[in-house]
Design a protein around this motif. Sequence first.
Motif, PDB file in Angstrom:
ATOM      1  N   THR A  94     -23.188  44.621  -7.464  1.00  0.00           N
ATOM      2  CA  THR A  94     -22.602  45.152  -8.700  1.00  0.00           C
ATOM      3  C   THR A  94     -21.963  44.042  -9.526  1.00  0.00           C
ATOM      4  O   THR A  94     -22.135  43.981 -10.756  1.00  0.00           O
TER       5      THR A  94
ATOM      6  N   VAL B 270     -27.149  39.757 -21.920  1.00  0.00           N
ATOM      7  CA  VAL B 270     -27.408  40.989 -22.671  1.00  0.00           C
ATOM      8  C   VAL B 270     -26.283  41.239 -23.668  1.00  0.00           C
ATOM      9  O   VAL B 270     -25.121  41.387 -23.266  1.00  0.00           O
TER      10      VAL B 270
ATOM     11  N   ASN C 136     -19.194  42.143 -23.943  1.00  0.00           N
ATOM     12  CA  ASN C 136     -19.136  40.725 -24.325  1.00  0.00           C
ATOM     13  C   ASN C 136     -19.097  40.550 -25.841  1.00  0.00           C
ATOM     14  O   ASN C 136     -19.408  39.462 -26.359  1.00  0.00           O
TER      15      ASN C 136
ATOM     16  N   HIS D 296     -24.753  41.806 -10.995  1.00  0.00           N
ATOM     17  CA  HIS D 296     -25.405  42.506 -12.104  1.00  0.00           C
ATOM     18  C   HIS D 296     -24.524  42.488 -13.355  1.00  0.00           C
ATOM     19  O   HIS D 296     -25.002  42.272 -14.479  1.00  0.00           O
ATOM     20  N   LYS D 297     -23.215  42.710 -13.148  1.00  0.00           N
ATOM     21  CA  LYS D 297     -22.288  42.719 -14.277  1.00  0.00           C
ATOM     22  C   LYS D 297     -22.227  41.350 -14.943  1.00  0.00           C
ATOM     23  O   LYS D 297     -22.246  41.243 -16.181  1.00  0.00           O
ATOM     24  N   ARG D 298     -22.170  40.288 -14.126  1.00  0.00           N
ATOM     25  CA  ARG D 298     -22.070  38.940 -14.683  1.00  0.00           C
ATOM     26  C   ARG D 298     -23.360  38.519 -15.381  1.00  0.00           C
ATOM     27  O   ARG D 298     -23.324  37.870 -16.426  1.00  0.00           O
ATOM     28  N   VAL D 299     -24.481  38.893 -14.805  1.00  0.00           N
ATOM     29  CA  VAL D 299     -25.759  38.580 -15.443  1.00  0.00           C
ATOM     30  C   VAL D 299     -25.860  39.299 -16.784  1.00  0.00           C
ATOM     31  O   VAL D 299     -26.297  38.726 -17.788  1.00  0.00           O
ATOM     32  N   ARG D 300     -25.440  40.552 -16.794  1.00  0.00           N
ATOM     33  CA  ARG D 300     -25.479  41.331 -18.031  1.00  0.00           C
ATOM     34  C   ARG D 300     -24.558  40.724 -19.088  1.00  0.00           C
ATOM     35  O   ARG D 300     -24.909  40.655 -20.268  1.00  0.00           O
ATOM     36  N   LEU D 301     -23.388  40.272 -18.673  1.00  0.00           N
ATOM     37  CA  LEU D 301     -22.478  39.612 -19.615  1.00  0.00           C
ATOM     38  C   LEU D 301     -23.083  38.318 -20.149  1.00  0.00           C
ATOM     39  O   LEU D 301     -22.864  37.944 -21.300  1.00  0.00           O
TER      40      LEU D 301
ATOM     41  N   PRO E 140     -23.597  37.217 -25.848  1.00  0.00           N
ATOM     42  CA  PRO E 140     -23.876  36.854 -24.452  1.00  0.00           C
ATOM     43  C   PRO E 140     -23.302  35.483 -24.118  1.00  0.00           C
ATOM     44  O   PRO E 140     -23.321  34.564 -24.956  1.00  0.00           O
TER      45      PRO E 140
ATOM     46  N   HIS F 271     -23.798  43.292 -25.596  1.00  0.00           N
ATOM     47  CA  HIS F 271     -23.272  44.655 -25.532  1.00  0.00           C
ATOM     48  C   HIS F 271     -21.767  44.617 -25.777  1.00  0.00           C
ATOM     49  O   HIS F 271     -21.176  43.550 -25.972  1.00  0.00           O
TER      50      HIS F 271
END
Length: 300
Positions: free
Chosen positions: A16, A27, A32, A19-24, A36, A29
């Motif tokens: 989790t 991606v 962030n 995934h959160k850090r990769v998304r930040l 990104p 959103h």
Amino acid sequence: MAQTKTIKHRITTIKTRVHKRVRLAVVPHRANQYRPHVVRRYGIVAILVAIIALQGAYNSVAHGNVLGVEAQITPSGLLAATNQARADQGEKPLIINAELNKAAELKVKNMFDKQYWAHTAPDGTTPWHWFSVVGYNYDSAGENLAKDFTTDSSTVAAWMASPSHRANILNASYQDIGFAVMDSTLDGHPTTLVVALYGSPETAAVQGATVSRDAPNINEPMSLMARLGMGLQAMTPAAASSIVILLVAASVALAAHVYRKKLPADLRRSWYRHHGIYKAIGFTSVALIIIFAYGSTGQI
């Protein structure tokens, strides 16, 4: 049982967080602010540091030093690339000839000994002199030269990008070929020279007939597209990895540009409104610079 659940919980927690850090990082959103981390200042610095580290590590492992890049050109590699180019055009493969190998070796040694890079030596010695020295009698003959390339494929790609050098590679009358590759010093600089000699042996039926010879001009100009192709052929795995990283970053920057209207109000009123497109252009430009750098060193 409880221990197993604990381990699974830890693994789930780690996944989790990752995934959160990769998304930040990649991606755009709300969390962030649609910026990104990869395309923020510290992300850009991290990318540049990673590229430099990749290149340094590769050179250290492959060549024993961080800065130097050694040529990895061999007669067998040149033959394979040459015959592939001929096959692509429906021509028969050339065969390595021991006499032409020796003639090419004599020619490349002569260039370093007499300190020149040309088809004809300062004293007037032509390429065809070396054919006669080794006893190779021919109906047709040709010579291609190359300087300071690092791979077989980039060398042949450069020849194929030049009409006169390409004509030698694809000449249907040639049957034999010889190569010589040598590293030494030319005009005070470390240099790699490549000599390719092409020939068709003299036959009794046409002895005394007019022979054909072809030695293309030195330093023929090449188009940007040709240089681009040479760069792609000459890139190391580290350089290719760097290009991938830069193109991924450029894609993230373009995605951020799509969400420019959702940036914080103060950023929308500044140049930062279009930061994504600027950074995408920057990443792509660096990638092109790397490619052209690999394609700009060699000469034919």
